[in-house]
Design a protein around this motif. Structure first.
Motif, short mmCIF file in Angstrom:
data_model
loop_
_atom_site.label_atom_id
_atom_site.label_comp_id
_atom_site.label_asym_id
_atom_site.label_seq_id
_atom_site.Cartn_x
_atom_site.Cartn_y
_atom_site.Cartn_z
N PHE A 12 -3.26 12.89 -2.59
CA PHE A 12 -3.07 12.02 -3.75
C PHE A 12 -3.61 10.63 -3.41
N ILE A 13 -3.12 9.63 -4.09
CA ILE A 13 -3.73 8.30 -4.06
C ILE A 13 -3.47 7.55 -2.76
N ILE A 14 -4.36 6.62 -2.49
CA ILE A 14 -4.06 5.49 -1.60
C ILE A 14 -4.14 4.27 -2.49
N GLY A 15 -3.01 3.82 -2.94
CA GLY A 15 -2.97 2.65 -3.82
C GLY A 15 -2.82 1.39 -3.00
N ASP A 16 -3.73 0.46 -3.18
CA ASP A 16 -3.75 -0.76 -2.38
C ASP A 16 -3.68 -1.96 -3.32
N ALA A 17 -2.57 -2.71 -3.24
CA ALA A 17 -2.37 -3.88 -4.10
C ALA A 17 -2.32 -5.14 -3.25
N GLN A 24 0.84 -1.20 0.00
CA GLN A 24 0.00 0.00 0.00
C GLN A 24 0.87 1.24 0.00
N ILE A 25 0.58 2.15 -0.92
CA ILE A 25 1.21 3.45 -0.94
C ILE A 25 0.16 4.49 -0.57
N ASP A 26 0.40 5.16 0.56
CA ASP A 26 -0.57 6.13 1.07
C ASP A 26 0.00 7.53 0.89
N ALA A 27 -0.49 8.23 -0.13
CA ALA A 27 -0.10 9.62 -0.37
C ALA A 27 -1.27 10.56 -0.10
N SER A 28 -2.17 10.14 0.78
CA SER A 28 -3.34 10.95 1.08
C SER A 28 -2.98 12.22 1.83
#
Length: 739
Positions: free
Chosen positions: A404-409, A396-400
């Protein structure tokens, strides 16, 4: 060119002169080192493979406490820590390695513990305790070991149970409030039954000062590990060894150092950002978010997140051996589980900008069956190997924090593989012998992957960034042909051609085809297997009446479909290209006078990957130096031991020098580490009966500031993540032996 600082070289010369100022002694025969590089016990000097081996006593004397510590005294072996100390390590041997840190991948330098393959990158870094020896085998081991050994392998062998009551207890206290304790106890439980229980604990405070809003000083440790072994001999012909083990490593997040950077040519080159240049409109010398770390202290930073690093391993193996009149049957059944949680302050600043989190749960099952035998002129071995692994991973990349995005893989990868292999060693005469081996492998791998955007930047019914479900399968044949010549009883000359492969796989991480974060091409998700053909010659010989030993090897690698790793923005990509590697290693061990031991090792390397694309859309390619592949490295140990009235004293100095190396296949200036040398010192007193000993040590004696890895995110955020080795570390140890 290698440059050792004058004052360090002078100190070494003075120390060596003092140590050598003793009476000459009669020539001593060096202790024979027994290894199992060819899955049978042999003298190190009789094996036509480039091997570095450490006995349990050497591991103790050198102060090795972690699996990656052996790198310091192994020519040609290096490593990086792509996701912080104690985390997924990247081993590189003779330039062959892979810097990817995704949990679904495996490295091309295999790690074995008690004949069991360790597939998880998170399982490569572990405590060393109660070991009989460590063996490092260079070059492809495609016949007897097979799986992902294009670079070679490192094998850790535990002390086995014995009928005699044996054990030890050791405690260490050192800087940063370190408290380390380990011990073992074993012996007979009755007729034909033995046991051995081993345990280790290591904890210390964080050695990086946190100036930010986070509450913890990072890079601490709280590690525990245990191993229980039970041995049975139900008949004279049968040996059974049961091994159950577990470990738990807890730490505060690995602390990267922040380096503001920029690219003057649109992403082709990354450079340090001058302190007076306000390139991003934030502040002079700052990254794109307005932050600059300007304290010039590699062991301090400002972090807002107290990230956890939790790695757990539990496993068991059953080693069954039946020895007949002319054949031996061996079966090794093993199960391993690895769990990892890693939370990172990715922007390495006091602000909440980008936080990454990685999780993985890996189950592995292996079964190996071998049948071996020998005649007067021949040794032979045939076997079957089965491997099954399942990885449940997430990223998970949390750029909130910056809107920006919270990308969850999340993904599941399943791998199954089986192999048939065999090797024959035949004596053509008293002086000549030939070795031939083949291995056939069939493998299938499937990836089910889904990444989503959770911060509402995409419509709820269209928040899928990437959805992927594919299989890949392949088979291959690897092997080896070797010719050995023994001109004298103490000299071996060998030449070999060997072939190794590393499995095909999938890129994971934050894959995205929406254009919000990136633009992943679906065809780039899978990458092909790599194949390495090695041509090697070498010799091993004893010198000067048995007081010295010289081993050397030279090699040429023809690399096809090399799995190169590139870090693009916040995603990591593996792609296939070709490469060539040439080099040589030399190891010299001598005992010139009584009590004095000198060990020296050196590696020369020229490792070049071909057709590496620029980090832009130009389509231009260049040849580049492979990562973690220094042109030259040098290591050494000088140890002198002398008797006193009530025991013995040993003084020891060891060092490791590494030439310039790159952490990125693009060879950016900010990913280059200049040559550096690290020195350690140890003084030990042994009681007269060797029942107890006490040691004082200083690691990184001159407090060298050196980088062990870096990640370039210049094009995305305007900074470089930099990981440094440990500072000076002094302490004392006490050991008690029960024999």
């Amino acid at each position: 060119m290698m440059i050792l600082r004058p004052y360090r070289l002078t100190a070494a010369i003075v120390s060596l002169t003092a140590l050598c100022a003793g009476p000459l002694a009669q020539a001593q025969v060096l202790e024979e080192v027994v290894v199992t590089a060819q899955k049978r016990e042999q003298s190190l000097q009789d094996v036509g493979v480039s091997v570095t081996a450490f006995s349990g006593e050497q591991i103790k004397d050198l102060g090795f406490t972690n699996s990656v510590d052996v790198i310091a005294q192994t020519p040609g072996l290096s490593y990086g820590t792509p996701t912080a100390e104690g985390n997924n390590a990247s081993l590189t041997l003779r330039g062959v390695g892979l810097a990817d840190f995704n949990d679904n991948n495996e490295g091309p330098v295999a790690v074995y513990v008690d004949e069991v393959y360790v597939s998880a990158l998170s399982g490569v870094t572990f405590q060393l305790f109660d070991l009989e020896r460590v063996e490092v085998l260079r070059g492809p081991q495609g016949t007897l070991y097979g799986r992902n050994t294009t670079g070679g392998l490192v094998h850790f062998v535990s002390v086995k149970p014995s009928e005699e009551t044996q054990g030890y207890f050791e405690v260490t206290v050192a800087e940063n409030s370190q408290f380390k304790v380990e011990g073992a106890l074993g012996g007979s439980l009755g007729d034909a039954v033995q046991a051995r229980l081993s345990y280790a604990h290591n904890e210390y405070d964080g050695y990086v000062d946190n100036r930010g809003p986070g509450t913890e000083d990072p890079n601490d440790a709280d590690n525990n590990a245990a191993r229980l072994q039970l041995a049975f001999q139900p008949t004279d012909a049968i040996d059974v060894l049961f091994n159950v083990h577990g470990s738990k490593n807890n730490a505060n997040m690995g602390a990267w150092q922040h380096e503001a950077t920029y690219s003057p040519d649109g992403g082709v080159t990354s450079l340090p950002l001058p302190a007076d240049l306000n390139l991003y409109g934030s502040c002079p010398g700052c990254d794109a978010f307005g932050y600059r770390d300007d304290d010039d202290d590699p062991w301090a930073g400002a972090y807002d997140r107290d990230g956890d690093l939790d790695i757990e391993n539990k496993g068991a193996s059953l080693n069954f051996q039946w020895a007949g009149d002319s054949v031996t049957l061996t079966s090794i059944t093993a199960f391993e589980n690895f769990e990892r949680l890693y939370e990172e302050d990715t922007d390495i600043s006091p602000f909440k900008i980008v936080h990454n989190t990685y999780t993985a749960d890996i189950d592995q099952f292996t079964q190996e069956i071998r049948l071996s035998g020998e005649t007067d002129a021949m040794h032979w071995l045939a076997g079957f190997y089965y491997y099954d692994q399942e990885t449940d991973g997430g990223f998970q990349i949390d750029a909130s924090g910056i809107g920006f995005i919270i990308g969850d893989a999340n993904y599941k990868q399943e791998t199954s593989s089986w192999s048939l292999f065999g090797q024959i060693e035949y004596d053509l005469s008293d002086r000549w012998s030939v070795i031939g081996g083949l291995r056939y492998t069939d493998e299938e791998r499937e990836l089910d992957y889904l990444s989503q955007e959770l911060n509402g930047l995409l419509p709820p019914d269209a928040n899928v960034m990437f959805d992927y479900d594919e299989k890949i399968s392949h088979d291959n044949v690897t092997g080896k042909l070797e010719l050995d010549f023994r001109p004298t009883d103490s000299t071996l000359i060998y030449g070999s051609v060997s072939l190794g492969t590393k499995s095909a796989g999938f890129n994971t991480g934050l894959l995205d085809e929406t254009g919000l974060f990136g633009l992943t091409v679906r065809g780039d998700v899978p990458y092909g297997e790599e194949e390495l053909t090695s041509y090697e010659v070498g010799f091993k010989t004893d010198l000067f009446g048995g007081t010295s030993r010289l081993n050397a090897s030279a090699f040429y690698y023809d690399y096809s479909d090399y799995q190169a790793f590139a870090f693009v923005n916040l995603n990591q990509v593996i792609f296939n290209t070709d490469a060539t590697v040439t080099g040589m290693e030399l190891e010299f061990v001598t005992n010139p006078i009584e009590g004095l031991d000198i060990l020296l090792g050196a590696s020369l390397l020229d490792a070049e990957a071909e057709d590496i694309p620029l980090n832009d859309a130009s389509g231009i390619t260049r040849d580049r130096t492979m990562t973690l592949a220094p042109d030259f490295s040098l290591n050494g140990v000088v140890r002198y031991e002398w008797g006193v009235s009530a025991g013995r004293v040993a003084a020891q100095v060891d060092f490791n020098y590494q030439d310039e190396t790159f952490f990125d296949i693009q060879n950016h200036p900010i990913s280059r580490e200049d040559g550096y040398d690290v020195w350690n010192a140890r003084l030990t007193y042994y009681s007269q009966d060797d029942t107890w000993s006490v040691s004082a040590f200083v690691n990184n004696l001159f407090e060298e500031e050196y980088r062990v890895y870096s990640f370039d995110v210049t094009n995305l955020f305007g900074f470089n993540q930099v990981a440094y080795g440990r500072p000076r570390w002094a302490g004392v140890s006490f050991r008690y032996n029960l024999n």
